[in-house]
Design a protein around this motif. Structure first.
Motif, PDB file in Angstrom:
ATOM      1  N   ILE A  97       0.831  -1.203   0.000  1.00  0.00           N
ATOM      2  CA  ILE A  97       0.000   0.000   0.000  1.00  0.00           C
ATOM      3  C   ILE A  97       0.869   1.258   0.000  1.00  0.00           C
ATOM      4  O   ILE A  97       0.638   2.192  -0.773  1.00  0.00           O
ATOM      5  CB  ILE A  97      -0.945   0.003   1.216  1.00  0.00           C
ATOM      6  CG1 ILE A  97      -2.009  -1.089   1.037  1.00  0.00           C
ATOM      7  CG2 ILE A  97      -1.604   1.370   1.395  1.00  0.00           C
ATOM      8  CD1 ILE A  97      -2.900  -1.277   2.236  1.00  0.00           C
ATOM      9  N   VAL A  98       1.872   1.281   0.856  1.00  0.00           N
ATOM     10  CA  VAL A  98       2.755   2.449   0.931  1.00  0.00           C
ATOM     11  C   VAL A  98       3.475   2.667  -0.398  1.00  0.00           C
ATOM     12  O   VAL A  98       3.560   3.800  -0.889  1.00  0.00           O
ATOM     13  CB  VAL A  98       3.770   2.289   2.079  1.00  0.00           C
ATOM     14  CG1 VAL A  98       4.823   3.399   2.030  1.00  0.00           C
ATOM     15  CG2 VAL A  98       3.051   2.308   3.435  1.00  0.00           C
ATOM     16  N   ASP A  99       3.963   1.590  -0.996  1.00  0.00           N
ATOM     17  CA  ASP A  99       4.667   1.712  -2.281  1.00  0.00           C
ATOM     18  C   ASP A  99       3.740   2.232  -3.370  1.00  0.00           C
ATOM     19  O   ASP A  99       4.137   3.061  -4.197  1.00  0.00           O
ATOM     20  CB  ASP A  99       5.237   0.356  -2.703  1.00  0.00           C
ATOM     21  CG  ASP A  99       6.420  -0.076  -1.851  1.00  0.00           C
ATOM     22  OD1 ASP A  99       6.993   0.788  -1.146  1.00  0.00           O
ATOM     23  OD2 ASP A  99       6.769  -1.270  -1.883  1.00  0.00           O
ATOM     24  N   LEU A 100       2.494   1.765  -3.375  1.00  0.00           N
ATOM     25  CA  LEU A 100       1.536   2.214  -4.381  1.00  0.00           C
ATOM     26  C   LEU A 100       1.250   3.703  -4.237  1.00  0.00           C
ATOM     27  O   LEU A 100       1.205   4.441  -5.226  1.00  0.00           O
ATOM     28  CB  LEU A 100       0.233   1.418  -4.267  1.00  0.00           C
ATOM     29  CG  LEU A 100      -0.894   1.842  -5.220  1.00  0.00           C
ATOM     30  CD1 LEU A 100      -0.452   1.703  -6.669  1.00  0.00           C
ATOM     31  CD2 LEU A 100      -2.151   1.012  -4.953  1.00  0.00           C
ATOM     32  N   VAL A 101       1.054   4.160  -2.998  1.00  0.00           N
ATOM     33  CA  VAL A 101       0.783   5.579  -2.760  1.00  0.00           C
ATOM     34  C   VAL A 101       1.975   6.422  -3.195  1.00  0.00           C
ATOM     35  O   VAL A 101       1.805   7.499  -3.781  1.00  0.00           O
ATOM     36  CB  VAL A 101       0.441   5.819  -1.275  1.00  0.00           C
ATOM     37  CG1 VAL A 101       0.324   7.309  -0.970  1.00  0.00           C
ATOM     38  CG2 VAL A 101      -0.862   5.101  -0.919  1.00  0.00           C
ATOM     39  N   ARG A 102       3.172   5.934  -2.935  1.00  0.00           N
ATOM     40  CA  ARG A 102       4.371   6.663  -3.377  1.00  0.00           C
ATOM     41  C   ARG A 102       4.434   6.739  -4.892  1.00  0.00           C
ATOM     42  O   ARG A 102       4.760   7.780  -5.466  1.00  0.00           O
ATOM     43  CB  ARG A 102       5.615   5.971  -2.836  1.00  0.00           C
ATOM     44  CG  ARG A 102       5.893   6.215  -1.364  1.00  0.00           C
ATOM     45  CD  ARG A 102       7.083   5.417  -0.910  1.00  0.00           C
ATOM     46  NE  ARG A 102       7.401   5.640   0.495  1.00  0.00           N
ATOM     47  CZ  ARG A 102       8.109   4.801   1.231  1.00  0.00           C
ATOM     48  NH1 ARG A 102       8.579   3.675   0.697  1.00  0.00           N
ATOM     49  NH2 ARG A 102       8.363   5.075   2.502  1.00  0.00           N
ATOM     50  N   GLU A 103       4.119   5.635  -5.561  1.00  0.00           N
ATOM     51  CA  GLU A 103       4.151   5.614  -7.023  1.00  0.00           C
ATOM     52  C   GLU A 103       3.165   6.617  -7.616  1.00  0.00           C
ATOM     53  O   GLU A 103       3.408   7.189  -8.680  1.00  0.00           O
ATOM     54  CB  GLU A 103       3.825   4.205  -7.525  1.00  0.00           C
ATOM     55  CG  GLU A 103       4.920   3.182  -7.278  1.00  0.00           C
ATOM     56  CD  GLU A 103       4.486   1.772  -7.636  1.00  0.00           C
ATOM     57  OE1 GLU A 103       3.407   1.644  -8.263  1.00  0.00           O
ATOM     58  OE2 GLU A 103       5.211   0.816  -7.300  1.00  0.00           O
TER      59      GLU A 103
END
Length: 205
Positions: A97-103
């Protein structure tokens, strides 16, 4: 018959999906109020008559968007949600989830959250559909925690209903703050705090 009326042909289903996908994208970017039927018509590459063939009005189209967004969120997370039966699985879901939001550059927020902010106070049908979508999300988290109890990884005194609801609240609050602050710090802090709280019920190995 289908949930949307008479059974559609394959071509009809594809056209309907194209309309809903275009509407979902526009509503996510501009909001429901900022999305008109002509906007959807242009984005989907269909005629107005085609839109009204599948949807009686904009409200019906909005309900279809809520359904599609719910399915999209759960489908994207399905593999990870199915593995929330261990702390490794919880951390992997959190990282995804965190990686997706960063992307995404911390832009946009949660599709269901954005629709809720705009619709919940004045559209009872939409609010109920959105609440049901969140409930499905929370249930997937709760089922993982229940499995952890069944496997002896969490103590029986853990309350999966309470913990999954708190986890979903931390997730939604974190997504909202990520959108406002353009950093994942609050999202990470909220999810980390909840996993650490769940770990308080871990059975020593």
């Amino acid at each position: 018959m289908t949930a949307h009326g008479p059974k559609l042909t394959q071509r009809g289903q594809a056209t309907r999906e194209r309309i809903v996908t275009a509407a979902a994208r526009l509503m996510y970017e501009r909001g429901v109020a900022g999305t008109s039927t002509p906007d959807v018509r242009t984005a989907a590459g269909v005629s107005s008559s085609q839109i009204y063939h599948y949807f009686a009005d904009k409200s019906a189209l909005t309900m279809a968007v809520i359904e599609q967004q719910t399915e999209m969120i759960l489908r994207r997370q399905n593999t990870l949600l199915d593995k929330l039966d261990s702390f490794e699985g919880l951390w992997a879901w959190r990282d995804c989830i965190v990686d997706l939001v960063r992307e995404l550059g911390c832009a946009g927020g949660c599709p269901l959250g954005s629709l809720t902010t705009e619709l919940a106070d004045h559209d009872p049908r939409a609010r109920e559909a959105l609440a049901a979508g969140f409930s499905r999300w929370g249930t997937a988290i709760r089922d993982g925690l229940r499995t952890m109890i069944d496997l002896g990884r969490l103590s029986p005194d853990a309350d999966p209903d309470h913990l999954s609801l708190a986890m979903l609240a931390a997730l939604q609050g974190g997504l909202l703050l990520a959108q406002a602050q353009h950093t994942t710090a609050a999202l990470e802090a909220g999810l980390d705090a909840m996993i650490e709280r769940i770990a308080c019920h871990a059975v020593p190995t």
